[in-house]
Design an enzyme around this catalytic site. Sequence first.
Site, short mmCIF file in Angstrom:
data_model
loop_
_atom_site.label_atom_id
_atom_site.label_comp_id
_atom_site.label_asym_id
_atom_site.label_seq_id
_atom_site.Cartn_x
_atom_site.Cartn_y
_atom_site.Cartn_z
CE LYS A 10 -3.92 -2.28 2.28
NZ LYS A 10 -5.02 -2.10 3.28
CE1 TYR A 50 -9.28 -3.43 0.06
CE2 TYR A 50 -8.51 -1.39 -0.95
CZ TYR A 50 -8.26 -2.55 -0.21
OH TYR A 50 -6.99 -2.80 0.23
CG PHE A 58 -13.53 0.44 7.02
CD1 PHE A 58 -13.02 -0.07 5.84
CD2 PHE A 58 -14.22 -0.42 7.87
CE1 PHE A 58 -13.18 -1.40 5.49
CE2 PHE A 58 -14.40 -1.76 7.54
CZ PHE A 58 -13.87 -2.25 6.33
NE ARG A 86 -6.24 -13.91 5.53
CZ ARG A 86 -6.75 -12.71 5.27
NH1 ARG A 86 -6.61 -12.16 4.08
NH2 ARG A 86 -7.40 -12.06 6.20
CB THR A 92 -6.87 -6.34 9.47
OG1 THR A 92 -7.20 -7.51 8.74
CG2 THR A 92 -7.27 -5.11 8.67
NE ARG A 103 -2.08 -5.94 7.06
CZ ARG A 103 -3.07 -6.73 6.63
NH1 ARG A 103 -3.39 -7.81 7.33
NH2 ARG A 103 -3.70 -6.45 5.52
CG ASN A 113 -3.63 -2.49 6.64
OD1 ASN A 113 -3.55 -2.02 5.51
ND2 ASN A 113 -4.47 -3.46 6.94
CG HIS A 116 -5.42 -6.39 -0.06
ND1 HIS A 116 -6.57 -6.50 0.67
CD2 HIS A 116 -5.56 -7.23 -1.13
CE1 HIS A 116 -7.38 -7.37 0.05
NE2 HIS A 116 -6.79 -7.81 -1.04
CD GLU A 127 -8.60 -9.59 -3.52
OE1 GLU A 127 -9.41 -9.22 -2.67
OE2 GLU A 127 -7.39 -9.84 -3.24
P1 CMP Z 1 -7.33 -4.82 3.53
O1 CMP Z 1 -6.87 -6.21 3.75
O2 CMP Z 1 -6.71 -4.06 2.41
O3 CMP Z 1 -8.92 -4.84 3.29
C1 CMP Z 1 -9.75 -3.74 3.62
C2 CMP Z 1 -9.04 -2.69 4.39
O4 CMP Z 1 -9.87 -1.78 5.09
C3 CMP Z 1 -8.18 -3.32 5.46
O5 CMP Z 1 -7.10 -3.98 4.86
C4 CMP Z 1 -7.86 -2.09 6.33
O6 CMP Z 1 -6.72 -1.39 5.88
C5 CMP Z 1 -9.09 -1.19 6.12
N1 CMP Z 1 -9.88 -1.05 7.34
C6 CMP Z 1 -10.09 0.09 8.02
N2 CMP Z 1 -10.89 -0.12 9.07
C7 CMP Z 1 -11.19 -1.43 9.09
C8 CMP Z 1 -11.97 -2.27 9.96
N3 CMP Z 1 -12.60 -1.80 11.03
N4 CMP Z 1 -12.04 -3.59 9.66
C9 CMP Z 1 -11.41 -4.10 8.57
N5 CMP Z 1 -10.66 -3.36 7.71
C10 CMP Z 1 -10.54 -2.04 7.98
#
Ligand code: CMP
Length: 141
Positions: A10, A50, A58, A86, A92, A103, A113, A116, A127
């Site tokens: 990211k 997304y 969010f 993962r 996350t 992370r 973060n 992805h 994807e």
């Molecule tokens: P990612 O795996 O890219 O998928 C969705 C993204 O939303 C996640 O990583 C986070 O960076 C972001 N995000 C922000 N707030 C939340 C939340 N409460 N739960 C899950 N993802 C979140």
Amino acid sequence: ALERTLSIIKPDAVAKNVIGQIYARFEAAGLKIVAAKMKQLSRAEAEGFYAVHSARPFFKALVEFMISGPVMIQALEGENAVLKHRDLMGATNPKEAAAGTIRADFADSIDANAVHGSDAVDTAKNEIAYFFSAIEVNSRA
Ligand code: CMP
């Protein structure tokens, strides 16, 4: 089983100049990069990627963050690639990410973060196809 997964480094991690450090973790874990590109996502591209999160509170902040700078997008191939990737990423929310994960080491917040990764094999197929055509993905099995 031999799988593929989609990885995105990211904007925060690209800005920190740690693409190579993250790639080294993939390679050390036996994941092979079979497609890669750096890209500044448009708003429409980030929203489309997304779309599954479009109703979440969010969503807007997520899209704003993902278009704040270029991302590095790659397809990874290897045994058990989805779960392996993962595990390398960690939780996350970096506050909950285990020590030694990407992370924990590189992420600042749940929005910024660092990475992805696809959450399942079928999601990974969609994807990867979102960003790469079939001839851009190189089998290295
Ligand atoms: P990612 O795996 O890219 O998928 C969705 C993204 O939303 C996640 O990583 C986070 O960076 C972001 N995000 C922000 N707030 C939340 C939340 N409460 N739960 C899950 N993802 C979140």
